[in-house]
Motif scaffolding. Structure first.
Motif, PDB file in Angstrom:
ATOM      1  N   UNK A  81      -0.354   0.556   6.974  1.00  0.00           N
ATOM      2  CA  UNK A  81       0.513  -0.633   7.019  1.00  0.00           C
ATOM      3  C   UNK A  81       1.229  -0.744   8.373  1.00  0.00           C
ATOM      4  N   UNK A  82       1.825   0.361   8.802  1.00  0.00           N
ATOM      5  CA  UNK A  82       2.524   0.338  10.090  1.00  0.00           C
ATOM      6  C   UNK A  82       1.542   0.149  11.242  1.00  0.00           C
ATOM      7  N   UNK A  83       0.335   0.702  11.112  1.00  0.00           N
ATOM      8  CA  UNK A  83      -0.682   0.511  12.146  1.00  0.00           C
ATOM      9  C   UNK A  83      -0.997  -0.971  12.343  1.00  0.00           C
ATOM     10  N   UNK A  84      -1.011  -1.724  11.255  1.00  0.00           N
ATOM     11  CA  UNK A  84      -1.260  -3.160  11.335  1.00  0.00           C
ATOM     12  C   UNK A  84      -0.161  -3.855  12.139  1.00  0.00           C
ATOM     13  N   UNK A  85       1.092  -3.524  11.844  1.00  0.00           N
ATOM     14  CA  UNK A  85       2.193  -4.132  12.590  1.00  0.00           C
ATOM     15  C   UNK A  85       2.180  -3.698  14.054  1.00  0.00           C
ATOM     16  N   UNK A 143       5.550  -8.565   6.362  1.00  0.00           N
ATOM     17  CA  UNK A 143       6.391  -7.519   5.771  1.00  0.00           C
ATOM     18  C   UNK A 143       5.503  -6.454   5.133  1.00  0.00           C
ATOM     19  N   UNK A 144       5.796  -5.194   5.411  1.00  0.00           N
ATOM     20  CA  UNK A 144       5.096  -4.113   4.717  1.00  0.00           C
ATOM     21  C   UNK A 144       6.019  -3.513   3.665  1.00  0.00           C
ATOM     22  N   UNK A 145       5.422  -3.039   2.582  1.00  0.00           N
ATOM     23  CA  UNK A 145       6.197  -2.366   1.532  1.00  0.00           C
ATOM     24  C   UNK A 145       5.271  -1.465   0.734  1.00  0.00           C
ATOM     25  N   UNK A 191       0.824  -1.198   0.000  1.00  0.00           N
ATOM     26  CA  UNK A 191       0.000   0.000   0.000  1.00  0.00           C
ATOM     27  C   UNK A 191       0.854   1.243   0.000  1.00  0.00           C
ATOM     28  N   UNK A 192       0.261   2.367  -0.371  1.00  0.00           N
ATOM     29  CA  UNK A 192       0.988   3.628  -0.360  1.00  0.00           C
ATOM     30  C   UNK A 192       1.215   4.093   1.075  1.00  0.00           C
ATOM     31  N   UNK A 193       1.990   5.142   1.222  1.00  0.00           N
ATOM     32  CA  UNK A 193       2.257   5.683   2.555  1.00  0.00           C
ATOM     33  C   UNK A 193       0.976   6.201   3.201  1.00  0.00           C
ATOM     34  N   UNK A 194       0.935   6.126   4.535  1.00  0.00           N
ATOM     35  CA  UNK A 194      -0.173   6.664   5.344  1.00  0.00           C
ATOM     36  C   UNK A 194      -1.501   5.966   5.081  1.00  0.00           C
ATOM     37  N   UNK A 228      -1.655  -8.778   1.118  1.00  0.00           N
ATOM     38  CA  UNK A 228      -2.733  -7.873   1.534  1.00  0.00           C
ATOM     39  C   UNK A 228      -2.494  -6.509   0.911  1.00  0.00           C
ATOM     40  N   UNK A 229      -3.526  -5.947   0.318  1.00  0.00           N
ATOM     41  CA  UNK A 229      -3.448  -4.587  -0.233  1.00  0.00           C
ATOM     42  C   UNK A 229      -4.263  -3.670   0.658  1.00  0.00           C
ATOM     43  N   UNK A 230      -3.604  -2.659   1.230  1.00  0.00           N
ATOM     44  CA  UNK A 230      -4.235  -1.771   2.216  1.00  0.00           C
ATOM     45  C   UNK A 230      -4.436  -0.389   1.613  1.00  0.00           C
ATOM     46  N   UNK A 231      -5.623   0.143   1.827  1.00  0.00           N
ATOM     47  CA  UNK A 231      -5.893   1.530   1.418  1.00  0.00           C
ATOM     48  C   UNK A 231      -6.849   2.141   2.428  1.00  0.00           C
ATOM     49  N   UNK A 232      -6.433   3.227   3.067  1.00  0.00           N
ATOM     50  CA  UNK A 232      -7.289   3.942   3.993  1.00  0.00           C
ATOM     51  C   UNK A 232      -7.812   3.100   5.144  1.00  0.00           C
ATOM     52  N   UNK A 233      -6.971   2.200   5.654  1.00  0.00           N
ATOM     53  CA  UNK A 233      -7.403   1.367   6.772  1.00  0.00           C
ATOM     54  C   UNK A 233      -8.346   0.255   6.379  1.00  0.00           C
TER      55      UNK A 233
END
Length: 364
Positions: free
Chosen positions: A36-40, A339-341, A30-33, A356-361
């Motif tokens: 992704x980090x919130x998940x970890x 792993x996030x990227x 997913x893009x920044x913000x 997993x593809x994350x966008x806007x939570x």
């Protein structure tokens, strides 16, 4: 050790999301913000009972929410566990194990073991001593639950003593409590010092071996820096030395209105060929030391409980050159990895596992 299922409700930017993880590799793109980090951070919270980006647990709540939860199902030592952490805006965090509320938050520490590696960790060697103590504390509270309890009580007593010193000018009567709180700090600090010394002795040996693989011409040494002359001594001897140091600095503490003595001032000294890595190491050397220390933490957890902890890599590979990327990737076989990227093309390189593809939570 593997995390199978995770539920997030009103946590950071996740209103309501669920994750079913693969037992091997999980790639979070997913893009920044986007979260992704919130998940970890949620995964690490289940392990350490702490949010690694803030000391205020209520800050893990989604903006405007009065409560939220992080619920995880995992396997550890071939036993199933279910932990649920409930965050509240107006009261303390609650921890539930299989539906039963735990009396103390520390009782949930270390049931799920994780090793988190984020970009900030590449620089903790050059950061202040507090960052290195955090690295040490985070590792130990998972391996030794009693350490977490001692640390929790030590921090509480330290906070009370700090208030006494800070407010003593306006309320001199508070100083009657000074000696009692100093004695309690010495008692609790003695246990913390002994745990730290023994863990760092093991970590130093493992780290030196790993460092030799990636930098064979350099020697890495890691040692514990504490005011105690023999941190491996008896509990009574360590406590006695801490007491002596505390009372010897009583007048200085009263003048500064601050706690100047105690194991909350301890540090980890990291040297390359006998020279301080923080002061004299190149950027590449500092990053290599950080990599080695985090991977050594993972190895010690495997030695202790017989299985690898869940490895959480937060976009750290993009911060490394190819040689160090390869070193990390060759060292994470076995165990579960999340792993996030940011690069979507990384998903094409994954031959096994889950993406997993994350966008806007939200999980797309």
């Amino acid at each position: 050790m593997q995390l199978n299922h995770l539920i997030l409700e009103n946590f950071r930017n996740y209103a309501a999301s669920e994750f079913a993880f693969d037992p091997s590799v999980n790639l979070v793109c997913g893009e920044n913000a986007q979260g992704k980090t919130n998940l970890l951070e949620a995964c690490a919270l289940l392990s350490t009972m702490r949010l690694f980006r803030t000391g205020q647990k209520k800050e893990g709540l989604m903006f405007g929410a009065s409560s939220g939860r992080v619920s995880g199902e995992f396997e550890a030592e071939r036993q199933p566990f279910r932990l649920e952490i409930r965050l509240h805006a107006s009261k303390a965090m609650e921890v539930f194990r299989s539906g039963a509320r735990l009396r103390r938050q520390s009782e949930g520490m270390g049931l799920l073991k994780t090793v988190l590696f984020c970009p900030d960790d590449l620089y903790f060697i050059r950061a202040g001593a507090a960052s290195r103590r955090k690295f040490l504390d985070t590792a130990l509270i998972q391996l030794r639950p009693n350490y977490g309890r001692y640390l929790e009580e030590y921090n509480r007593v330290l906070e009370h003593k700090t208030r006494i010193l800070r407010d003593s000018e306006e309320r001199p009567d508070l100083l009657a409590l000074y000696d009692d709180f100093s004695l309690r700090l010495a008692r609790l600090g003695a246990s913390l010092v002994r745990y730290r010394a023994r863990y760092l002795r093991k970590l130093a040996a493992t780290a030196a071996d790993l460092h030799r693989e990636i930098a064979p011409k350099e020697a890495l040494t890691v040692r514990y820096e504490t005011l105690v002359s023999d941190p491996f001594g008896s509990l009574q001897a360590v406590e006695s030395e801490l007491q002596e140091h505390l009372f010897r600095h009583k007048q200085a503490e009263l003048a500064a209105r601050s706690c100047l003595s105690g194991c909350h001032k301890d540090d980890i000294v990291i040297e390359i060929d006998g020279n301080s890595a923080a002061k004299y190491g190149s950027q590449g050397q500092v990053r290599t030391c950080a990599l080695v220390l985090k991977l050594s933490e993972r190895e010690l957890q495997r030695e202790d409980c017989g299985e690898y902890p869940v490895l959480l890599l937060d976009d750290v590979l993009s911060e490394l050159d190819k040689r160090r990327q390869d070193f990390v990737l060759n060292r994470i076989s076995g165990g579960q990895v999340i792993i996030t990227c940011c690069e979507e093309e990384a998903a094409a390189k994954l031959s096994a596992g889950r993406i997993f593809h994350i966008r806007g939570g939200m999980v797309l």
